[in-house]
Write a protein that holds these residues in place. Structure first.
Motif, mmCIF file in Angstrom:
data_model
loop_
_atom_site.group_PDB
_atom_site.id
_atom_site.type_symbol
_atom_site.label_atom_id
_atom_site.label_comp_id
_atom_site.label_asym_id
_atom_site.label_seq_id
_atom_site.Cartn_x
_atom_site.Cartn_y
_atom_site.Cartn_z
ATOM 1 N N TRP A 4 59.910 -1.513 -37.685
ATOM 2 C CA TRP A 4 59.721 -1.458 -39.119
ATOM 3 C C TRP A 4 59.782 -0.009 -39.593
ATOM 4 O O TRP A 4 59.247 0.893 -38.947
ATOM 5 N N TYR A 5 60.400 0.184 -40.736
ATOM 6 C CA TYR A 5 60.391 1.462 -41.443
ATOM 7 C C TYR A 5 59.865 1.220 -42.857
ATOM 8 O O TYR A 5 60.101 0.154 -43.429
ATOM 9 N N LEU A 6 59.177 2.203 -43.382
ATOM 10 C CA LEU A 6 58.642 2.113 -44.739
ATOM 11 C C LEU A 6 59.204 3.250 -45.574
ATOM 12 O O LEU A 6 59.088 4.418 -45.196
ATOM 13 N N VAL A 7 59.839 2.902 -46.684
ATOM 14 C CA VAL A 7 60.315 3.895 -47.648
ATOM 15 C C VAL A 7 59.529 3.675 -48.931
ATOM 16 O O VAL A 7 59.719 2.649 -49.614
ATOM 17 N N ALA A 8 58.639 4.606 -49.255
ATOM 18 C CA ALA A 8 57.772 4.468 -50.420
ATOM 19 C C ALA A 8 58.176 5.480 -51.484
ATOM 20 O O ALA A 8 58.055 6.690 -51.281
ATOM 21 N N LYS A 39 65.270 -8.036 -53.153
ATOM 22 C CA LYS A 39 64.446 -8.605 -54.218
ATOM 23 C C LYS A 39 63.015 -8.087 -54.105
ATOM 24 O O LYS A 39 62.401 -8.128 -53.037
ATOM 25 N N TRP A 40 62.511 -7.598 -55.227
ATOM 26 C CA TRP A 40 61.137 -7.104 -55.271
ATOM 27 C C TRP A 40 60.150 -8.260 -55.435
ATOM 28 O O TRP A 40 60.429 -9.239 -56.128
ATOM 29 N N THR A 41 59.002 -8.128 -54.781
ATOM 30 C CA THR A 41 57.889 -9.053 -55.001
ATOM 31 C C THR A 41 56.621 -8.240 -55.235
ATOM 32 O O THR A 41 56.458 -7.147 -54.674
ATOM 33 N N TRP A 42 55.748 -8.750 -56.098
ATOM 34 C CA TRP A 42 54.455 -8.124 -56.329
ATOM 35 C C TRP A 42 53.475 -8.661 -55.290
ATOM 36 O O TRP A 42 53.293 -9.862 -55.158
ATOM 37 N N GLU A 43 52.853 -7.765 -54.533
ATOM 38 C CA GLU A 43 51.914 -8.184 -53.490
ATOM 39 C C GLU A 43 50.559 -7.545 -53.750
ATOM 40 O O GLU A 43 50.356 -6.350 -53.527
ATOM 41 N N ARG A 44 49.662 -8.385 -54.263
ATOM 42 C CA ARG A 44 48.353 -7.917 -54.706
ATOM 43 C C ARG A 44 47.562 -7.245 -53.585
ATOM 44 O O ARG A 44 46.860 -6.255 -53.809
ATOM 45 N N ALA A 45 47.684 -7.765 -52.365
ATOM 46 C CA ALA A 45 46.901 -7.215 -51.249
ATOM 47 C C ALA A 45 47.220 -5.748 -51.000
ATOM 48 O O ALA A 45 46.369 -4.999 -50.512
ATOM 49 N N PHE A 46 48.450 -5.347 -51.337
ATOM 50 C CA PHE A 46 48.864 -3.961 -51.101
ATOM 51 C C PHE A 46 48.958 -3.151 -52.394
ATOM 52 O O PHE A 46 49.296 -1.973 -52.355
ATOM 53 N N ARG A 59 63.974 -3.372 -39.576
ATOM 54 C CA ARG A 59 63.642 -3.914 -40.885
ATOM 55 C C ARG A 59 63.028 -2.791 -41.711
ATOM 56 O O ARG A 59 62.250 -1.986 -41.191
ATOM 57 N N VAL A 60 63.395 -2.761 -42.977
ATOM 58 C CA VAL A 60 62.932 -1.712 -43.875
ATOM 59 C C VAL A 60 62.094 -2.337 -44.980
ATOM 60 O O VAL A 60 62.478 -3.355 -45.564
ATOM 61 N N LEU A 61 60.966 -1.723 -45.252
ATOM 62 C CA LEU A 61 60.139 -2.098 -46.386
ATOM 63 C C LEU A 61 60.308 -1.055 -47.473
ATOM 64 O O LEU A 61 60.017 0.131 -47.250
ATOM 65 N N ARG A 81 49.589 0.260 -42.271
ATOM 66 C CA ARG A 81 48.649 -0.232 -41.245
ATOM 67 C C ARG A 81 48.828 -1.716 -40.984
ATOM 68 O O ARG A 81 48.756 -2.162 -39.825
ATOM 69 N N TYR A 82 49.065 -2.493 -42.028
ATOM 70 C CA TYR A 82 49.237 -3.929 -41.837
ATOM 71 C C TYR A 82 50.450 -4.213 -40.963
ATOM 72 O O TYR A 82 50.409 -5.078 -40.073
ATOM 73 N N HIS A 83 51.539 -3.490 -41.199
ATOM 74 C CA HIS A 83 52.779 -3.715 -40.448
ATOM 75 C C HIS A 83 52.878 -2.820 -39.212
ATOM 76 O O HIS A 83 53.906 -2.829 -38.531
#
Length: 202
Positions: A4-8, A39-46, A59-61, A81-83
């Motif tokens: 996993w990669y995260l691009v914020a 496609k964007w999704t709203w994720e309340r937990a994050f 996989r890229v977030l 941390r979750y991923h």
């Protein structure tokens, strides 16, 4: 095994902040999502908008924290941390008033330069050793207080020039994902497009 990669991309949520200079990070994330047809999704937990994208074996977030800039780290750290994404695969994209509009600069780590979004990410990740991509927005000559400037919208001319910057920033991020940080820095850091030089007619 996939990684996993995260691009914020950092910014401020809501219509009042759309197309503002401080939202350059949001704009890069949106350009990538458009390019990848994600496609964007709203994720309340994050407290974030997220888009998940397969890229080769990985996989890229894509992430747009919805916490406002000064609390961006809370969202970024929760996702990472979750991923179980290590910090060297967490890329933070931010605006930078110390770089002129038309320049981009990726680095493996470093200080915050007084950027409140980077300060928040540093505090919540507990390290400065995360890669970041700075998008130059410039600053008003002679102005020490830049709050109104960074929260202001790009002028039509700046917005037109920014489109090439967003494309090049997206190219650099894809290079980072596919070939690593060093090549991405060597190939893309610097000017995307220099401003036209002004000449005084005599």
């Amino acid at each position: 095994m996939e990684s996993w990669y995260l691009v914020a991309g950092l910014g401020n949520p809501g219509p009042a902040y759309e197309r503002t200079r401080h939202n350059a990070g949001f704009l890069v994330a949106e350009r990538l999502a458009q390019r990848w047809q994600a496609k964007w999704t709203w994720e309340r937990a994050f407290e974030a908008r997220l888009a998940r994208v397969p890229r080769g074996p990985n996989r890229v977030l894509l992430c747009q924290p919805q916490t406002y800039m000064n609390a961006s780290g809370r969202s970024v750290a929760a996702v990472a941390r979750y991923h179980q994404i290590p910090v060297d695969r967490v890329l933070i994209v931010v605006d930078d008033a110390d770089l002129p509009l038309g320049q981009i600069r990726m680095r493996p780590g470093g200080g915050t330069g007084g950027h409140h979004g980077l300060e928040s990410v540093t505090a919540h990740l507990g390290t400065t050793a995360f890669p970041r991509l700075r998008i130059g927005i410039g600053r008003q000559p002679g102005a020490r207080e830049i709050t109104d400037y960074v929260l202001g919208r790009f002028s039509p001319d700046e917005w037109e020039r920014l489109q090439k910057v967003l494309e090049k920033a997206a190219d650099q991020i894809e290079c980072w994902l596919d070939f690593g940080l060093q090549l991405a820095m060597n190939r893309y850091n610097g000017w995307v497009e220099r401003p036209a030089e002004r000449t005084d007619e005599t």
